[in-house]
Design an enzyme around this catalytic site. Structure first.
Site, PDB file in Angstrom:
ATOM      1  N   GLY A  11       0.770  -1.236   0.000  1.00  0.00           N
ATOM      2  CA  GLY A  11       0.000   0.000   0.000  1.00  0.00           C
ATOM      3  C   GLY A  11       0.800   1.283   0.000  1.00  0.00           C
ATOM      4  O   GLY A  11       0.307   2.336   0.395  1.00  0.00           O
ATOM      5  N   ASN A 107      -4.457   2.667 -13.536  1.00  0.00           N
ATOM      6  CA  ASN A 107      -3.540   1.692 -12.956  1.00  0.00           C
ATOM      7  C   ASN A 107      -2.124   2.257 -12.970  1.00  0.00           C
ATOM      8  O   ASN A 107      -1.755   2.993 -13.886  1.00  0.00           O
ATOM      9  CB  ASN A 107      -3.578   0.393 -13.781  1.00  0.00           C
ATOM     10  CG  ASN A 107      -2.640  -0.676 -13.257  1.00  0.00           C
ATOM     11  OD1 ASN A 107      -2.632  -0.973 -12.059  1.00  0.00           O
ATOM     12  ND2 ASN A 107      -1.823  -1.235 -14.142  1.00  0.00           N
ATOM     13  N   HIS A 109       1.715   1.089 -13.286  1.00  0.00           N
ATOM     14  CA  HIS A 109       2.522  -0.079 -13.646  1.00  0.00           C
ATOM     15  C   HIS A 109       3.998   0.300 -13.536  1.00  0.00           C
ATOM     16  O   HIS A 109       4.388   1.379 -14.019  1.00  0.00           O
ATOM     17  CB  HIS A 109       2.185  -0.561 -15.071  1.00  0.00           C
ATOM     18  CG  HIS A 109       2.972  -1.763 -15.489  1.00  0.00           C
ATOM     19  ND1 HIS A 109       2.671  -3.043 -15.043  1.00  0.00           N
ATOM     20  CD2 HIS A 109       4.081  -1.868 -16.256  1.00  0.00           C
ATOM     21  CE1 HIS A 109       3.566  -3.880 -15.543  1.00  0.00           C
ATOM     22  NE2 HIS A 109       4.431  -3.201 -16.271  1.00  0.00           N
TER      23      HIS A 109
HETATM   24  C1  GRF Z   1       4.084  -1.311  -7.080  1.00  0.00           C
HETATM   25  O1  GRF Z   1       5.385  -1.554  -7.559  1.00  0.00           O
HETATM   26  C2  GRF Z   1       3.163  -1.090  -8.242  1.00  0.00           C
HETATM   27  O2  GRF Z   1       3.772  -0.474  -9.346  1.00  0.00           O
HETATM   28  C3  GRF Z   1       2.783  -2.462  -8.621  1.00  0.00           C
HETATM   29  O3  GRF Z   1       2.695  -3.202  -7.412  1.00  0.00           O
HETATM   30  C4  GRF Z   1       3.488  -2.559  -6.436  1.00  0.00           C
HETATM   31  C5  GRF Z   1       2.533  -2.216  -5.322  1.00  0.00           C
HETATM   32  O4  GRF Z   1       3.169  -1.592  -4.310  1.00  0.00           O
HETATM   33  N1  GRF Z   1       1.511  -2.459  -9.329  1.00  0.00           N
HETATM   34  P1  GRF Z   1       2.296  -0.948  -3.114  1.00  0.00           P
HETATM   35  O5  GRF Z   1       1.295  -1.981  -2.670  1.00  0.00           O
HETATM   36  O6  GRF Z   1       1.624   0.287  -3.662  1.00  0.00           O
HETATM   37  O7  GRF Z   1       3.331  -0.626  -2.093  1.00  0.00           O
END
Ligand code: GRF
Length: 213
Positions: A11, A107, A109
């Site tokens: 998160g 989203n 990524h």
């Molecule tokens: C992040 O690297 C994001 O780009 C990817 O999953 C990871 C999630 O991290 N989709 P967090 O849960 O926001 O710390």
């Protein structure tokens, strides 16, 4: 603008949104719901600490994936957000949800789409493939979600240079700090202030040339 944030893990991107709203860098926005498919996601703790409604439903609680997908759609329709934000969300968003929120799901990524994305490219795997290929630059992308995987119109991207000493973990952390936690809040603020439109599959940002990020 009401946003629902979907999470699956630590998160930190959710935290960047919470902090952005608190410090005023994200305007006209409130988080009406945090949803996770993972009841153990630390992101849920972050939501609770911030006094945000947090709901967790694991697909394992349902007889089928279709039943989970129907429950997810119902939860989102009841929350009625203006925008759905996938912030480290590892479940495939069902077509019914994409159809219910056309160009209203974004989203984050952790690569420069269209590189190192699509099925199987998530979390640390993305950075492992980046280092394996030996590219000199990676980064992060915020895009609208369509029926494909990481294929929707691109809103913002931010590059991050690769260092020879990088490991997947070090690179992941630098891309989060220098890119993800900056462009996701910025994209939300731009959308909340009606500066983002989509035409012919391309994103138009009002006064884009005045942005610095
Ligand atoms: C992040 O690297 C994001 O780009 C990817 O999953 C990871 C999630 O991290 N989709 P967090 O849960 O926001 O710390």
């Amino acid at each position: 603008m009401k946003i629902a944030v979907l999470v699956s893990g630590g998160g930190t991107n959710l935290q960047a949104i919470i902090d952005g709203i608190d410090n005023g860098s994200i305007t006209n926005t409130e988080i009406c719901l945090v949803f996770s498919n993972n009841p153990n996601a630390y992101a849920l703790e972050r939501a609770k600490k911030a006094g945000i409604k947090a709901v967790a439903k694991s697909p394992k609680e349902f007889a089928s994936r279709d039943d989970f997908n129907a429950a997810l759609l119902q939860i989102l329709e009841e929350a009625a957000p203006d925008l759905v934000v996938l912030a480290g969300c590892l479940v495939v968003i069902p077509k019914a949800v994409v159809d219910a929120f056309p160009n209203r799901i974004i989203n984050i990524h952790p690569s420069l789409i269209p590189a190192f994305c699509g099925t199987g490219y998530y979390g640390l795997k993305v950075h492992e493939k980046v280092l394996e290929r030996g590219v000199r630059v990676s980064g992060a992308t915020v895009h609208f979600v369509d029926s494909g995987t990481d294929t929707g119109p691109i809103i913002l991207q931010k590059p991050v240079m690769i260092q020879p000493s990088d490991t997947p973990e070090v690179l992941q952390k630098r891309i989060m700090e220098q890119a993800e936690w900056k462009i996701l809040p910025l994209a939300i603020d731009l959308i909340a202030n009606n500066r983002v439109t989509v035409a012919n599959g391309k994103v138009i940002i009002e006064d884009y040339d005045k942005l610095s990020y």
